[in-house]
Enzyme design. Structure first.
Site: not given
Length: 290
Positions: A257-261
DNA sequence: TTGGTAATCGACA
DNA sequence: TGTCGATTACCAA
Protein backbone atom coordinates in the site's frame (compact mmCIF):
# COMPACT_ATOMS: atom_id res chain seq x y z
CA UNK A 1 25.84 -20.41 6.18
CA UNK A 2 22.86 -22.01 7.84
CA UNK A 3 19.58 -22.61 6.11
CA UNK A 4 17.85 -19.58 7.54
CA UNK A 5 20.62 -17.17 6.71
CA UNK A 6 20.67 -18.59 3.21
CA UNK A 7 16.96 -18.05 2.87
CA UNK A 8 17.41 -14.45 3.85
CA UNK A 9 20.12 -13.69 1.35
CA UNK A 10 18.74 -15.66 -1.56
CA UNK A 11 15.73 -13.43 -1.97
CA UNK A 12 17.34 -10.36 -3.42
CA UNK A 13 21.06 -10.74 -3.94
CA UNK A 14 21.43 -6.99 -4.25
CA UNK A 15 19.98 -6.39 -0.82
CA UNK A 16 23.16 -5.07 0.83
CA UNK A 17 23.25 -2.29 -1.74
CA UNK A 18 20.65 -0.52 0.31
CA UNK A 19 23.17 0.37 2.96
CA UNK A 20 25.25 2.23 0.43
CA UNK A 21 22.25 3.87 -1.12
CA UNK A 22 20.91 4.91 2.22
CA UNK A 23 24.12 6.69 3.13
CA UNK A 24 24.27 8.43 -0.21
CA UNK A 25 20.74 9.68 0.20
CA UNK A 26 21.56 10.94 3.64
CA UNK A 27 24.61 12.78 2.34
CA UNK A 28 22.70 14.37 -0.49
CA UNK A 29 19.87 15.41 1.74
CA UNK A 30 22.22 17.05 4.19
CA UNK A 31 23.92 19.29 1.70
CA UNK A 32 21.71 19.20 -1.34
CA UNK A 33 22.47 22.89 -1.82
CA UNK A 34 25.98 22.00 -2.89
CA UNK A 35 24.89 19.42 -5.43
CA UNK A 36 27.77 17.12 -4.48
CA UNK A 37 29.47 15.36 -7.36
CA UNK A 38 29.75 11.63 -7.66
CA UNK A 39 33.40 11.88 -6.73
CA UNK A 40 32.72 13.84 -3.59
CA UNK A 41 30.16 11.34 -2.44
CA UNK A 42 32.27 8.33 -3.27
CA UNK A 43 35.10 9.94 -1.39
CA UNK A 44 33.03 10.53 1.72
CA UNK A 45 31.96 6.90 1.62
CA UNK A 46 35.45 5.59 1.07
CA UNK A 47 34.51 4.02 -2.22
CA UNK A 48 35.71 4.51 -5.74
CA UNK A 49 33.41 6.42 -8.07
CA UNK A 50 33.17 3.52 -10.48
CA UNK A 51 32.20 1.16 -7.72
CA UNK A 52 29.51 3.54 -6.58
CA UNK A 53 28.35 3.96 -10.13
CA UNK A 54 27.87 0.22 -10.45
CA UNK A 55 26.04 -0.12 -7.18
CA UNK A 56 23.60 2.54 -8.19
CA UNK A 57 22.72 1.26 -11.56
CA UNK A 58 22.17 -2.16 -10.12
CA UNK A 59 19.98 -0.91 -7.32
CA UNK A 60 18.06 1.94 -8.88
CA UNK A 61 18.02 1.11 -12.57
CA UNK A 62 19.26 4.65 -13.10
CA UNK A 63 22.58 6.33 -13.53
CA UNK A 64 23.72 8.05 -10.36
CA UNK A 65 23.12 11.42 -11.95
CA UNK A 66 19.53 10.60 -12.81
CA UNK A 67 19.08 9.08 -9.42
CA UNK A 68 20.23 12.22 -7.67
CA UNK A 69 17.67 14.19 -9.59
CA UNK A 70 15.00 11.69 -8.71
CA UNK A 71 15.61 12.18 -5.02
CA UNK A 72 15.50 15.91 -5.31
CA UNK A 73 12.66 18.15 -4.26
CA UNK A 74 12.19 19.27 -7.84
CA UNK A 75 11.38 15.79 -8.93
CA UNK A 76 8.87 15.26 -6.18
CA UNK A 77 7.14 18.40 -7.33
CA UNK A 78 7.06 17.06 -10.85
CA UNK A 79 5.43 13.86 -9.66
CA UNK A 80 2.64 15.99 -8.35
CA UNK A 81 2.44 18.46 -11.19
CA UNK A 82 2.08 15.99 -14.04
CA UNK A 83 -1.40 15.37 -12.88
CA UNK A 84 -3.07 15.81 -16.25
CA UNK A 85 -4.68 12.45 -16.14
CA UNK A 86 -7.14 11.93 -13.33
CA UNK A 87 -5.08 9.91 -10.94
CA UNK A 88 -7.29 8.69 -8.22
CA UNK A 89 -10.51 8.92 -10.16
CA UNK A 90 -9.65 6.28 -12.73
CA UNK A 91 -7.86 3.00 -12.36
CA UNK A 92 -10.40 0.45 -11.38
CA UNK A 93 -13.59 0.10 -9.54
CA UNK A 94 -12.19 -0.54 -6.14
CA UNK A 95 -14.60 -2.46 -4.03
CA UNK A 96 -13.95 -4.90 -1.31
CA UNK A 97 -12.05 -7.83 -2.69
CA UNK A 98 -11.54 -6.13 -6.04
CA UNK A 99 -8.24 -5.95 -7.85
CA UNK A 100 -6.66 -2.53 -7.91
CA UNK A 101 -3.62 -0.67 -9.09
CA UNK A 102 -3.79 -0.67 -12.81
CA UNK A 103 -0.23 0.29 -13.45
CA UNK A 104 1.94 -1.95 -11.34
CA UNK A 105 1.57 -4.43 -8.55
CA UNK A 106 -1.92 -5.82 -8.51
CA UNK A 107 -3.45 -6.71 -5.23
CA UNK A 108 -6.78 -7.95 -4.06
CA UNK A 109 -7.69 -6.85 -0.65
CA UNK A 110 -10.30 -7.55 1.91
CA UNK A 111 -10.97 -5.38 4.89
CA UNK A 112 -11.19 -6.50 8.45
CA UNK A 113 -12.42 -4.15 11.14
CA UNK A 114 -10.87 -4.17 14.58
CA UNK A 115 -14.16 -5.58 15.83
CA UNK A 116 -14.09 -8.52 13.50
CA UNK A 117 -10.48 -9.02 14.30
CA UNK A 118 -11.15 -9.05 17.99
CA UNK A 119 -14.11 -11.37 17.64
CA UNK A 120 -11.82 -14.03 16.25
CA UNK A 121 -9.98 -13.83 19.52
CA UNK A 122 -6.42 -14.91 19.88
CA UNK A 123 -7.06 -17.83 17.56
CA UNK A 124 -5.52 -16.07 14.61
CA UNK A 125 -1.99 -17.01 13.82
CA UNK A 126 0.39 -14.58 12.20
CA UNK A 127 3.48 -15.99 10.59
CA UNK A 128 6.35 -13.60 10.21
CA UNK A 129 9.89 -13.42 8.93
CA UNK A 130 12.64 -10.92 8.08
CA UNK A 131 13.98 -10.84 4.55
CA UNK A 132 16.54 -8.81 2.67
CA UNK A 133 14.87 -6.22 0.47
CA UNK A 134 15.99 -3.30 -1.65
CA UNK A 135 15.06 -1.06 1.28
CA UNK A 136 16.77 -2.85 4.11
CA UNK A 137 15.37 -5.66 6.18
CA UNK A 138 11.69 -6.28 5.51
CA UNK A 139 9.44 -7.78 8.15
CA UNK A 140 6.63 -9.69 6.50
CA UNK A 141 3.53 -10.87 8.31
CA UNK A 142 0.97 -13.21 6.78
CA UNK A 143 -2.27 -14.83 7.84
CA UNK A 144 -4.07 -17.60 6.00
CA UNK A 145 -6.10 -14.86 4.30
CA UNK A 146 -3.05 -13.16 2.85
CA UNK A 147 -0.47 -10.50 3.57
CA UNK A 148 -1.33 -8.53 6.70
CA UNK A 149 1.80 -6.56 7.51
CA UNK A 150 4.98 -5.28 5.92
CA UNK A 151 7.50 -3.21 7.83
CA UNK A 152 11.13 -2.17 7.49
CA UNK A 153 14.10 -2.18 9.77
CA UNK A 154 17.81 -1.63 9.66
CA UNK A 155 19.89 -4.54 10.67
CA UNK A 156 20.08 -4.67 14.45
CA UNK A 157 16.66 -3.12 15.01
CA UNK A 158 14.64 -6.20 14.22
CA UNK A 159 13.31 -6.52 17.71
CA UNK A 160 11.89 -3.01 17.88
CA UNK A 161 10.40 -3.43 14.46
CA UNK A 162 8.69 -6.67 15.36
CA UNK A 163 7.34 -5.07 18.50
CA UNK A 164 6.06 -2.05 16.64
CA UNK A 165 4.07 -4.32 14.39
CA UNK A 166 2.90 -6.97 16.79
CA UNK A 167 1.42 -4.53 19.29
CA UNK A 168 -1.04 -3.46 16.64
CA UNK A 169 -2.76 -6.82 16.90
CA UNK A 170 -2.20 -7.85 20.51
CA UNK A 171 -4.48 -10.85 20.44
CA UNK A 172 -2.76 -12.70 17.67
CA UNK A 173 -0.34 -15.49 18.05
CA UNK A 174 3.01 -14.89 16.42
CA UNK A 175 5.12 -17.60 14.86
CA UNK A 176 8.36 -17.12 13.00
CA UNK A 177 8.03 -18.97 9.72
CA UNK A 178 10.38 -17.97 6.93
CA UNK A 179 9.06 -20.65 4.64
CA UNK A 180 5.67 -18.98 4.70
CA UNK A 181 6.86 -15.41 4.24
CA UNK A 182 9.63 -15.97 1.72
CA UNK A 183 7.38 -16.28 -1.35
CA UNK A 184 5.86 -12.90 -0.50
CA UNK A 185 9.26 -11.26 -0.22
CA UNK A 186 10.35 -12.71 -3.52
CA UNK A 187 7.25 -11.46 -5.25
CA UNK A 188 6.79 -8.01 -3.75
CA UNK A 189 10.26 -6.67 -4.47
CA UNK A 190 10.66 -8.09 -7.94
CA UNK A 191 8.69 -6.04 -10.44
CA UNK A 192 9.07 -8.68 -13.14
CA UNK A 193 6.92 -10.94 -11.00
CA UNK A 194 4.09 -8.43 -10.70
CA UNK A 195 1.11 -9.64 -12.65
CA UNK A 196 -2.57 -8.94 -12.85
CA UNK A 197 -3.33 -12.60 -13.45
CA UNK A 198 -2.35 -13.55 -9.96
CA UNK A 199 -2.89 -10.58 -7.70
CA UNK A 200 -1.30 -10.43 -4.33
CA UNK A 201 -3.75 -11.17 -1.54
CA UNK A 202 -3.78 -8.54 1.19
CA UNK A 203 -5.87 -8.21 4.33
CA UNK A 204 -6.36 -4.65 5.49
CA UNK A 205 -6.98 -4.62 9.20
CA UNK A 206 -8.21 -1.24 10.35
CA UNK A 207 -11.17 1.04 10.90
CA UNK A 208 -13.53 1.94 8.12
CA UNK A 209 -11.94 5.32 7.63
CA UNK A 210 -8.42 3.92 7.53
CA UNK A 211 -9.33 1.25 5.03
CA UNK A 212 -10.86 3.87 2.76
CA UNK A 213 -7.66 5.89 2.89
CA UNK A 214 -5.52 2.86 2.12
CA UNK A 215 -7.76 1.88 -0.79
CA UNK A 216 -7.21 5.34 -2.15
CA UNK A 217 -3.45 4.91 -1.90
CA UNK A 218 -3.66 1.67 -3.85
CA UNK A 219 -4.93 3.61 -6.84
CA UNK A 220 -1.78 5.71 -7.22
CA UNK A 221 0.29 4.40 -10.11
CA UNK A 222 3.95 3.57 -9.78
CA UNK A 223 6.23 6.55 -10.04
CA UNK A 224 3.51 9.06 -9.33
CA UNK A 225 2.49 10.87 -6.20
CA UNK A 226 -0.46 12.68 -4.65
CA UNK A 227 -0.96 15.01 -1.72
CA UNK A 228 -2.77 14.31 1.49
CA UNK A 229 -5.58 16.61 0.44
CA UNK A 230 -5.95 14.74 -2.86
CA UNK A 231 -6.66 11.64 -0.86
CA UNK A 232 -9.07 13.49 1.38
CA UNK A 233 -10.98 14.65 -1.67
CA UNK A 234 -10.97 11.15 -3.14
CA UNK A 235 -12.67 9.61 -0.15
CA UNK A 236 -15.25 12.37 -0.15
CA UNK A 237 -14.08 14.34 2.87
CA UNK A 238 -12.06 17.21 1.45
CA UNK A 239 -11.42 18.83 4.79
CA UNK A 240 -10.15 15.75 6.55
CA UNK A 241 -6.58 15.95 5.30
CA UNK A 242 -5.14 15.97 8.75
CA UNK A 243 -7.01 12.81 9.66
CA UNK A 244 -5.87 11.34 6.35
CA UNK A 245 -2.29 11.97 7.34
CA UNK A 246 -2.81 10.10 10.56
CA UNK A 247 -4.43 7.18 8.74
CA UNK A 248 -1.71 7.01 6.12
CA UNK A 249 0.81 6.83 8.91
CA UNK A 250 -0.84 3.75 10.28
CA UNK A 251 -0.73 1.78 7.09
CA UNK A 252 0.38 -1.68 8.21
CA UNK A 253 1.37 -2.91 4.77
CA UNK A 254 3.89 -0.29 3.75
CA UNK A 255 5.26 -0.32 0.20
CA UNK A 256 2.49 -2.65 -1.04
CA UNK A 257 0.00 0.00 0.00
CA UNK A 258 2.16 2.79 -1.36
CA UNK A 259 2.06 5.31 1.42
CA UNK A 260 5.43 6.60 0.25
CA UNK A 261 3.60 8.18 -2.69
CA UNK A 262 1.80 10.63 -0.44
CA UNK A 263 3.61 13.97 -0.31
CA UNK A 264 3.03 17.40 1.12
CA UNK A 265 1.30 19.88 -1.14
CA UNK A 266 4.54 21.60 -2.14
CA UNK A 267 6.38 18.37 -2.88
CA UNK A 268 8.01 18.05 0.50
CA UNK A 269 8.38 14.61 1.94
CA UNK A 270 6.57 15.21 5.15
CA UNK A 271 6.92 12.05 7.13
CA UNK A 272 7.37 8.33 7.05
CA UNK A 273 6.97 5.82 9.79
CA UNK A 274 10.05 3.88 8.76
CA UNK A 275 12.23 6.93 8.13
CA UNK A 276 12.26 9.69 5.55
CA UNK A 277 15.40 8.30 3.99
CA UNK A 278 13.57 5.13 3.17
CA UNK A 279 10.73 7.11 1.64
CA UNK A 280 13.23 8.88 -0.61
CA UNK A 281 14.81 5.58 -1.51
CA UNK A 282 11.49 4.13 -2.56
CA UNK A 283 10.62 7.09 -4.73
CA UNK A 284 14.05 6.99 -6.37
CA UNK A 285 13.83 3.26 -6.92
CA UNK A 286 10.44 3.62 -8.52
CA UNK A 287 11.64 6.46 -10.69
CA UNK A 288 14.07 4.00 -12.24
CA UNK A 289 11.35 1.54 -13.04
CA UNK A 290 8.33 3.65 -13.91
C1' DT B 1 11.15 33.39 2.47
C1' DT B 2 10.29 32.12 7.27
C1' DG B 3 7.47 31.38 11.21
C1' DG B 4 3.37 31.29 13.90
C1' DT B 5 -1.50 29.75 13.96
C1' DA B 6 -6.30 28.51 13.33
C1' DA B 7 -9.39 25.14 11.14
C1' DT B 8 -10.56 20.41 11.04
C1' DC B 9 -11.52 15.42 12.05
C1' DG B 10 -10.61 10.51 13.28
C1' DA B 11 -8.39 7.77 16.94
C1' DC B 12 -7.56 6.99 21.57
C1' DA B 13 -7.70 7.39 26.72
C1' DT C 1 -14.53 15.17 26.59
C1' DG C 2 -9.70 16.53 25.60
C1' DT C 3 -5.40 15.69 23.19
C1' DC C 4 -2.67 14.69 19.23
C1' DG C 5 -1.17 14.16 14.36
C1' DA C 6 3.08 11.83 8.11
C1' DT C 7 -1.86 18.91 6.75
C1' DT C 8 -3.01 23.43 4.91
C1' DA C 9 -3.88 28.20 4.03
C1' DC C 10 -3.04 32.63 5.57
C1' DC C 11 -0.88 36.61 7.60
C1' DA C 12 2.93 39.21 9.59
C1' DA C 13 7.78 40.56 9.66
Amino acid sequence: MNAIAKLKTDITPDGPDYNTVRRVIELITEDYRDQPSLETIADRLGQSPTQLQKTFTRWAGLSPKAFLQAVTLDHAKRLLREEDLPLLETSFEVGLSGPSRLHDLFVTHEAMSPGEWKAKGGGLVIRYGFHISPFGLALIMVTDRGLAGLAFSDSGDEKACLEDMSCRWPNAQYVEDLQATMPYAARIFEPSKWSSEQPLRVVLIGTDFQVRVWESLLKIPMGRAVTYSDIARDIGQPTAMRAVGAAVGRNPVSFVVPCHRALGKNGDLTGYHWGLTRKRAMLGWEAGRA
